[in-house]
Design a protein around this motif. Structure first.
Motif, PDB file in Angstrom:
ATOM      1  N   ILE A  40      -5.703  -2.485  -0.582  1.00 41.85           N
ATOM      2  CA  ILE A  40      -5.216  -1.229  -0.941  1.00 41.85           C
ATOM      3  C   ILE A  40      -6.021  -0.010  -0.642  1.00 41.85           C
ATOM      4  O   ILE A  40      -7.279  -0.056  -0.568  1.00 41.85           O
ATOM      5  CB  ILE A  40      -4.888  -1.322  -2.481  1.00 41.85           C
ATOM      6  N   GLU A  41      -5.214   1.044  -0.334  1.00 36.15           N
ATOM      7  CA  GLU A  41      -6.127   2.280   0.297  1.00 36.15           C
ATOM      8  C   GLU A  41      -5.975   3.456  -0.480  1.00 36.15           C
ATOM      9  O   GLU A  41      -4.625   3.728  -0.731  1.00 36.15           O
ATOM     10  CB  GLU A  41      -5.794   2.610   1.817  1.00 36.15           C
ATOM     11  N   TYR A  42      -7.016   3.836  -1.068  1.00 35.13           N
ATOM     12  CA  TYR A  42      -6.976   5.117  -1.878  1.00 35.13           C
ATOM     13  C   TYR A  42      -7.113   6.234  -0.724  1.00 35.13           C
ATOM     14  O   TYR A  42      -8.030   6.219  -0.162  1.00 35.13           O
ATOM     15  CB  TYR A  42      -8.022   5.095  -2.850  1.00 35.13           C
ATOM     16  N   SER A  43      -6.005   7.232  -1.063  1.00 38.78           N
ATOM     17  CA  SER A  43      -6.305   8.601  -0.421  1.00 38.78           C
ATOM     18  C   SER A  43      -6.789   9.521  -1.197  1.00 38.78           C
ATOM     19  O   SER A  43      -5.616   9.729  -2.470  1.00 38.78           O
ATOM     20  CB  SER A  43      -4.954   8.871   0.405  1.00 38.78           C
ATOM     21  N   LEU A  44      -7.558  10.251  -1.114  1.00 38.20           N
ATOM     22  CA  LEU A  44      -8.068  11.379  -2.283  1.00 38.20           C
ATOM     23  C   LEU A  44      -7.835  12.593  -1.509  1.00 38.20           C
ATOM     24  O   LEU A  44      -7.587  12.879  -0.447  1.00 38.20           O
ATOM     25  CB  LEU A  44      -9.709  11.123  -2.161  1.00 38.20           C
ATOM     26  N   ALA A  45      -7.748  13.601  -2.558  1.00 38.23           N
ATOM     27  CA  ALA A  45      -7.458  14.874  -2.347  1.00 38.23           C
ATOM     28  C   ALA A  45      -8.340  15.719  -1.256  1.00 38.23           C
ATOM     29  O   ALA A  45      -7.918  16.388  -0.378  1.00 38.23           O
ATOM     30  CB  ALA A  45      -7.427  15.742  -3.309  1.00 38.23           C
ATOM     31  N   ASP A  46      -9.516  15.078  -1.123  1.00 41.02           N
ATOM     32  CA  ASP A  46     -10.603  15.874  -0.143  1.00 41.02           C
ATOM     33  C   ASP A  46     -10.372  15.164   1.176  1.00 41.02           C
ATOM     34  O   ASP A  46     -11.118  15.522   2.003  1.00 41.02           O
ATOM     35  CB  ASP A  46     -11.929  15.536  -0.518  1.00 41.02           C
ATOM     36  N   GLY A  47      -9.471  14.241   1.432  1.00 42.42           N
ATOM     37  CA  GLY A  47      -9.096  13.875   2.734  1.00 42.42           C
ATOM     38  C   GLY A  47      -9.759  12.414   3.000  1.00 42.42           C
ATOM     39  O   GLY A  47      -9.643  11.910   4.022  1.00 42.42           O
ATOM     40  N   THR A  48     -10.754  11.861   2.155  1.00 44.62           N
ATOM     41  CA  THR A  48     -11.524  10.800   2.264  1.00 44.62           C
ATOM     42  C   THR A  48     -10.589   9.388   1.828  1.00 44.62           C
ATOM     43  O   THR A  48      -9.539   9.545   1.093  1.00 44.62           O
ATOM     44  CB  THR A  48     -12.655  10.507   1.427  1.00 44.62           C
ATOM     45  N   GLN A  49     -10.802   8.303   2.385  1.00 44.00           N
ATOM     46  CA  GLN A  49      -9.950   7.202   2.051  1.00 44.00           C
ATOM     47  C   GLN A  49     -10.869   5.798   1.843  1.00 44.00           C
ATOM     48  O   GLN A  49     -12.049   5.836   2.675  1.00 44.00           O
ATOM     49  CB  GLN A  49      -9.175   6.763   3.251  1.00 44.00           C
ATOM     50  N   HIS A  50     -10.523   5.067   0.823  1.00 44.70           N
ATOM     51  CA  HIS A  50     -11.310   3.977   0.490  1.00 44.70           C
ATOM     52  C   HIS A  50     -10.533   2.586   0.481  1.00 44.70           C
ATOM     53  O   HIS A  50      -9.490   2.839  -0.212  1.00 44.70           O
ATOM     54  CB  HIS A  50     -12.081   4.263  -0.928  1.00 44.70           C
ATOM     55  N   LEU A  51     -10.912   1.615   1.180  1.00 39.13           N
ATOM     56  CA  LEU A  51     -10.082   0.384   1.306  1.00 39.13           C
ATOM     57  C   LEU A  51     -10.801  -0.542   0.324  1.00 39.13           C
ATOM     58  O   LEU A  51     -11.916  -0.968   0.204  1.00 39.13           O
ATOM     59  CB  LEU A  51     -10.479  -0.202   2.760  1.00 39.13           C
ATOM     60  N   ILE A  52     -10.035  -0.992  -0.823  1.00 41.92           N
ATOM     61  CA  ILE A  52     -10.516  -1.634  -1.623  1.00 41.92           C
ATOM     62  C   ILE A  52      -9.628  -3.176  -1.736  1.00 41.92           C
ATOM     63  O   ILE A  52      -8.373  -3.228  -1.574  1.00 41.92           O
ATOM     64  CB  ILE A  52     -10.186  -1.272  -3.330  1.00 41.92           C
ATOM     65  N   ARG A  53     -10.104  -4.250  -1.878  1.00 39.97           N
ATOM     66  CA  ARG A  53      -9.500  -5.394  -2.051  1.00 39.97           C
ATOM     67  C   ARG A  53      -8.687  -5.392  -3.461  1.00 39.97           C
ATOM     68  O   ARG A  53      -9.193  -5.206  -4.421  1.00 39.97           O
ATOM     69  CB  ARG A  53     -10.579  -6.782  -1.967  1.00 39.97           C
ATOM     70  N   GLY A  54      -7.492  -5.832  -3.177  1.00 40.81           N
ATOM     71  CA  GLY A  54      -6.674  -6.033  -4.371  1.00 40.81           C
ATOM     72  C   GLY A  54      -5.300  -5.968  -3.958  1.00 40.81           C
ATOM     73  O   GLY A  54      -5.132  -5.948  -2.810  1.00 40.81           O
ATOM     74  N   THR A  55      -4.326  -6.151  -5.172  1.00 37.93           N
ATOM     75  CA  THR A  55      -2.878  -5.921  -4.984  1.00 37.93           C
ATOM     76  C   THR A  55      -2.173  -4.693  -5.425  1.00 37.93           C
ATOM     77  O   THR A  55      -2.802  -4.129  -6.530  1.00 37.93           O
ATOM     78  CB  THR A  55      -2.145  -6.902  -5.718  1.00 37.93           C
ATOM     79  N   LEU A  56      -1.155  -4.219  -4.964  1.00 30.41           N
ATOM     80  CA  LEU A  56      -0.750  -2.914  -5.445  1.00 30.41           C
ATOM     81  C   LEU A  56      -0.223  -3.055  -6.667  1.00 30.41           C
ATOM     82  O   LEU A  56      -0.132  -2.211  -7.549  1.00 30.41           O
ATOM     83  CB  LEU A  56       0.427  -2.421  -4.303  1.00 30.41           C
ATOM     84  N   ALA A  57       0.410  -4.445  -6.854  1.00 31.14           N
ATOM     85  CA  ALA A  57       1.128  -4.524  -8.538  1.00 31.14           C
ATOM     86  C   ALA A  57      -0.019  -4.314  -9.251  1.00 31.14           C
ATOM     87  O   ALA A  57       0.209  -3.628 -10.565  1.00 31.14           O
ATOM     88  CB  ALA A  57       1.573  -5.724  -8.250  1.00 31.14           C
ATOM     89  N   ALA A  58      -1.268  -4.998  -9.266  1.00 30.74           N
ATOM     90  CA  ALA A  58      -2.210  -4.646 -10.207  1.00 30.74           C
ATOM     91  C   ALA A  58      -2.675  -3.183 -10.306  1.00 30.74           C
ATOM     92  O   ALA A  58      -2.953  -2.936 -11.507  1.00 30.74           O
ATOM     93  CB  ALA A  58      -3.430  -5.739  -9.798  1.00 30.74           C
TER      94      ALA A  58
END
Length: 316
Positions: free
Chosen positions: A233-251
């Motif tokens: 899953i990819e977190y998109s933050l307000a400052d424009g950075t993105q973080h790719l995290i192992r996991g499921t969208l449901a969780a």
């Protein structure tokens, strides 16, 4: 011990939540460990020393009598047992003094102080042992209609002192080890009986994200949206950075729901607190505009999720 008759981690990329509660084991109730201290320990030590001393005394008496018989002298086991046992009785009576001396030495801070206490204890032990042993022999033999001559002299005193020094050092070392063990047990019991210190609870409004080998602390307010990307899953933050995290969208959805981050598409979650406007399409789909100007599309299936935006949602 006795004198002669004439003074002879496996790493897994995942989201780490600050708000998880720390779990601690309860300390067992004091008094249930099976350890005994204080007076009962003192009596146990005394009984053990007495048993060993008695066994040594009997062996010494038998050995001395046998050696004497081998030299053609009188076997006289009774008198030799008397010499041994009177010495042992006095030594056992002096064990509390040795224990007190050991405890004073352990509490002393300087080397000179420890040596001084040890020297005084040794001289006192020897003096009391010789005096008590001689007095007890004289008394018992007088009651038996006989007499005892100690043959007091400097050589006799030095002879007895050498033996007393060895005895005192052996007993002192034994008591020192026993006292060390007792203090360790007390410290362990005290540690077990102390209530676990409450761990500082981190702020419930912060989360940790693992991005590869690093961790990033993020405020939910800074998250614009979260999108599914295969096994990640990819977190998109307000400052424009993105973080790719192992996991499921449901969780992730269930974890972030309390921060008003809800599903707006089969593959996307959006932070409704950052939404400044909603544009509905003729198809029923919609587009969210965030307070920093970025936009994200949502599907009509999840239109009820943005109902909390109230007046900013145009009627269909």
């Amino acid at each position: 011990m006795a004198d002669g008759q004439n003074a002879l981690e496996t790493e897994r990329v995942e989201t780490v939540w600050d708000q998880d509660r720390a779990r601690g084991d309860e300390a067992p109730a004091s008094g249930t460990s099976g350890w005994h201290g204080g007076i009962s320990d003192d009596w146990t030590v005394f009984a053990a020393i007495a048993a060993v001393a008695l066994a040594i005394g009997i062996v010494n008496a038998l050995s001395g009598a046998q050696d004497a018989a081998g030299r053609g002298e009188s076997y006289d086991i009774g008198r030799r047992l008397l010499w041994e046992l009177t010495s042992i009785i006095v030594i056992l009576l002096l064990v509390p003094i040795l224990m007190l001396s050991v405890r004073h030495i352990r509490r002393a801070t300087g080397l000179a102080a420890r040596i001084g206490i040890g020297a005084v204890a040794l001289l006192g032990f020897s003096a009391l042992h010789i005096t008590g042993m001689v007095g007890l022999r004289k008394l018992l033999l007088w009651l038996a209609g006989s007499s005892y001559d100690f043959h007091f002299s400097r050589a006799t005193i030095l002879y007895e002192f050498r033996k007393d020094a060895v005895t005192a050092l052996l007993l002192g070392a034994t008591l020192w080890l026993i006292e060390s063990r007792r203090e360790l047990r007390k410290a362990a019991l005290a540690a077990l009986s102390m209530p676990a210190a409450p761990l500082e609870q981190p702020s419930p409004d912060l989360i940790w994200l693992r991005d590869g080998s690093s961790r990033i602390r993020v405020a939910p307010r800074d998250i614009l949206w979260v999108a599914s990307a295969g096994n990640y899953i990819e977190y998109s933050l307000a400052d424009g950075t993105q973080h790719l995290i192992r996991g499921t969208l449901a969780a992730t959805e269930s974890e972030l729901a309390r921060f008003a981050i809800v599903r707006v598409h089969r593959t996307r979650l959006a932070n409704l607190d950052r939404v400044s406007g909603v544009d509905f399409k003729p198809s029923g789909d919609f587009e969210l505009t965030f307070d920093n100007g970025k936009t994200l599309g949502g599907s009509r299936r999840y239109r009820p999720a943005v109902a909390s935006l109230g007046g900013r949602i145009a009627p269909v």
